[in-house]
Design a protein around this motif. Structure first.
Motif, PDB file in Angstrom:
ATOM      1  N   VAL A 190      29.053  41.239  46.142  1.00 22.09           N
ATOM      2  CA  VAL A 190      30.281  41.732  45.512  1.00 22.09           C
ATOM      3  C   VAL A 190      31.449  41.153  46.304  1.00 22.09           C
ATOM      4  N   PRO A 191      32.192  40.210  45.764  1.00 19.76           N
ATOM      5  CA  PRO A 191      33.298  39.590  46.507  1.00 19.76           C
ATOM      6  C   PRO A 191      34.281  40.625  47.057  1.00 19.76           C
ATOM      7  N   GLU A 192      34.576  40.503  48.345  1.00 20.04           N
ATOM      8  CA  GLU A 192      35.567  41.331  49.035  1.00 20.04           C
ATOM      9  C   GLU A 192      35.235  42.826  48.993  1.00 20.04           C
ATOM     10  N   PHE A 193      33.957  43.130  48.890  1.00 19.74           N
ATOM     11  CA  PHE A 193      33.537  44.538  48.751  1.00 19.74           C
ATOM     12  C   PHE A 193      34.025  45.400  49.904  1.00 19.74           C
ATOM     13  N   SER A 194      33.927  44.888  51.142  1.00 18.52           N
ATOM     14  CA  SER A 194      34.230  45.718  52.307  1.00 18.52           C
ATOM     15  C   SER A 194      35.718  45.998  52.478  1.00 18.52           C
ATOM     16  N   VAL A 195      36.587  45.250  51.779  1.00 22.54           N
ATOM     17  CA  VAL A 195      38.027  45.470  51.938  1.00 22.54           C
ATOM     18  C   VAL A 195      38.680  45.948  50.644  1.00 22.54           C
ATOM     19  N   ARG A 196      37.863  46.239  49.642  1.00 27.16           N
ATOM     20  CA  ARG A 196      38.405  46.735  48.392  1.00 27.16           C
ATOM     21  C   ARG A 196      38.877  48.184  48.523  1.00 27.16           C
ATOM     22  N   ASP A 197      39.876  48.537  47.716  1.00 35.71           N
ATOM     23  CA  ASP A 197      40.254  49.947  47.624  1.00 35.71           C
ATOM     24  C   ASP A 197      39.135  50.679  46.897  1.00 35.71           C
ATOM     25  N   PRO A 198      38.806  51.868  47.330  1.00 37.53           N
ATOM     26  CA  PRO A 198      37.734  52.622  46.655  1.00 37.53           C
ATOM     27  C   PRO A 198      38.107  52.910  45.208  1.00 37.53           C
ATOM     28  N   GLU A 199      37.091  52.921  44.372  1.00 31.82           N
ATOM     29  CA  GLU A 199      37.318  53.223  42.966  1.00 31.82           C
ATOM     30  C   GLU A 199      37.790  54.678  42.825  1.00 31.82           C
TER      31      GLU A 199
END
Length: 204
Positions: A190-199
């Motif tokens: 999942v691209p950029e998963f660790s820095v994404r804002d939570p859903e």
């Protein structure tokens, strides 16, 4: 220690000749240990060892194990090939030829028919066998780069078929790793998963 066949005396298994940073590299003669041909040979040796570890887990199907054992023999062919220049007066103990590559291509097609997602968007890991096959693939890809560096610098003496073989082998190892995870399941990238804002929580 080993026994000398000429004298029967016990002799050392090391020579000390490499203590100056050079080595007699087959038909190429005296070379630096940093010579691209020596590095390519060493990388193929490490690739062979990585394949052996994947086999040693004992978790692979019989047909996959048999294929990998034959690959180990091929990698010895590659090492023998790299030791002897193409233009050498004496024949090499073995050469990597198009038939080596074609055999891997047939194996790839066979095992790819059993694989699920071959997009390359799956994280390496899963079962122990799959993880070690992914690791072996990484080592093989490094060996391939080393061989192409040697071909580029010594195009008249280093066999490009070795690089082509390693290229196909890396693809085969990827397919075998995918198959080793069929029952385990995979984690998709999942691209950029660790820095994404939570859903946002829809129930909040």
């Amino acid at each position: 220690m080993t026994e000398s066949p000429e004298t029967g005396n016990r002799t050392s298994s090391y020579t000390g000749e490499g203590d100056t940073g050079t080595t007699v590299f087959g038909g190429h003669g005296l070379c630096s240990k940093h010579d691209v041909r020596v590095v390519a040979h060493a990388e193929c040796d490490e690739a062979n060892a990585a394949v052996s570890v994947a086999i040693a887990t004992g978790g692979l199907p019989t047909d996959v194990t048999a294929m990998l054992v034959s690959v180990q023999n091929d990698l010895f062919d590659a090492e023998a090939d790299l030791l002897t220049p193409l233009n050498h007066l004496e024949p090499a103990s073995a050469r990597v030829v198009p038939a080596h590559v074609e055999r891997l291509e047939r194996a790839y097609e066979h095992f790819a028919a059993e694989a699920d997602d071959l997009s390359g968007m799956v994280l390496p890991g899963g079962t122990l066998s799959a993880a070690l096959l992914y690791q072996a693939r990484g080592v093989v890809r490094r060996a391939e780069r080393a061989v192409w560096a040697a071909v580029e610098e010594y195009p008249d003496t280093v066999n490009p078929q070795v690089g082509i073989y390693l290229n196909r082998l890396s693809s085969l190892l990827f397919v075998l790793a995918r198959n080793a995870n069929v029952e385990h399941g995979d984690i998709t990238w999942v691209p950029e998963f660790s820095v994404r804002d939570p859903e946002p929580d829809e129930n909040a």
